[in-house]
Design an enzyme around this catalytic site. Structure first.
Site, mmCIF file in Angstrom:
data_model
loop_
_atom_site.group_PDB
_atom_site.id
_atom_site.type_symbol
_atom_site.label_atom_id
_atom_site.label_comp_id
_atom_site.label_asym_id
_atom_site.label_seq_id
_atom_site.Cartn_x
_atom_site.Cartn_y
_atom_site.Cartn_z
ATOM 1 N N VAL A 102 0.873 -1.167 0.121
ATOM 2 C CA VAL A 102 0.153 -0.115 0.571
ATOM 3 C C VAL A 102 0.388 1.342 0.075
ATOM 4 O O VAL A 102 1.951 1.119 0.524
ATOM 5 C CB VAL A 102 -1.056 0.185 1.342
ATOM 6 C CG1 VAL A 102 -1.612 1.500 0.940
ATOM 7 C CG2 VAL A 102 -2.208 -1.156 1.849
ATOM 8 N N CYS A 103 0.353 2.376 -1.203
ATOM 9 C CA CYS A 103 1.282 3.542 -0.466
ATOM 10 C C CYS A 103 3.104 3.532 -0.829
ATOM 11 O O CYS A 103 2.889 2.489 -1.270
ATOM 12 C CB CYS A 103 0.621 3.693 0.606
ATOM 13 S SG CYS A 103 1.489 5.638 0.495
#
Length: 193
Positions: A102-103
């Site tokens: 994520v991210c």
């Protein structure tokens, strides 16, 4: 299915917590047999980017025995990509069937060599940093390329968790998880290819 959640100083807690909350329902509700997870790090205590301290029981474990590797983001990823020991440790997960970030966790997957020839996404503020690591940066909230799953900025972690669940089970099961989480925003079947 054995999952490794990688934690590190300066990570963004929601990157981790959103995915963790969603994906662990596969074990709680019995969607898969022998679902387990470990919290793994390069040290026995980490502090996130807001000051939350977390104790970690698996310090530098060999990641080769895990089926799923999950890496959150956070501003510190920008320096961790140059930490040879940390990247070498991530590379021990080369045989993990599923790799998820994520991210800016995608930067760490990239530095470990897991994004070569793959399409991926990250936080919109880091698209340019991701470019050298993958075949194409997709400006999307969630990108799946084979068994590689990457999510955009912070709150994408919840949707990514549900997307991975739907990919590994089915639309009926992911709807059960949405109901348990009281999270009506994920659109079942919308992202599956």
């Amino acid at each position: 299915m054995k999952m490794a959640f990688v934690l590190f100083d300066g990570m963004t807690a929601l990157d981790f917590a959103g995915f963790y909350e969603a994906i662990t329902w596969m074990g709680i509700l019995g969607a898969k047999e022998n679902v387990s997870w470990d919290f793994c790090s390069n040290k026995d205590e980490i502090t996130d980017d807001r000051g939350l301290t977390v104790k970690v029981t698996h310090v530098y474990p060999d990641l080769s025995g895990y089926d799923l590797l999950f890496v959150p983001g956070g501003f510190s990823t920008r320096s961790l990509i140059f930490d040879d020991a940390f990247i070498a440790w991530l590379q021990t997960a080369g045989n993990a069937t599923y790799k998820v970030s994520v991210c800016t966790g995608a930067l760490l997957l990239g530095a470990a060599g897991f994004l070569q020839g793959k399409k991926a996404t990250t936080n919109p503020s880091a698209y340019d940093l991701l470019t050298p690591y993958c075949s194409e940066v997709m400006k999307e909230r969630i990108v799946r390329d084979g068994n590689l799953f990457t999510g955009g900025g912070v709150s994408a972690s919840i949707d990514l968790g549900l997307f991975v669940i739907e990919s590994l089970t089915d639309s009926h099961f992911v709807q059960q998880v949405q109901q348990k989480m009281d999270y009506p925003y994920y659109k079942v079947g919308k992202l599956l290819m």
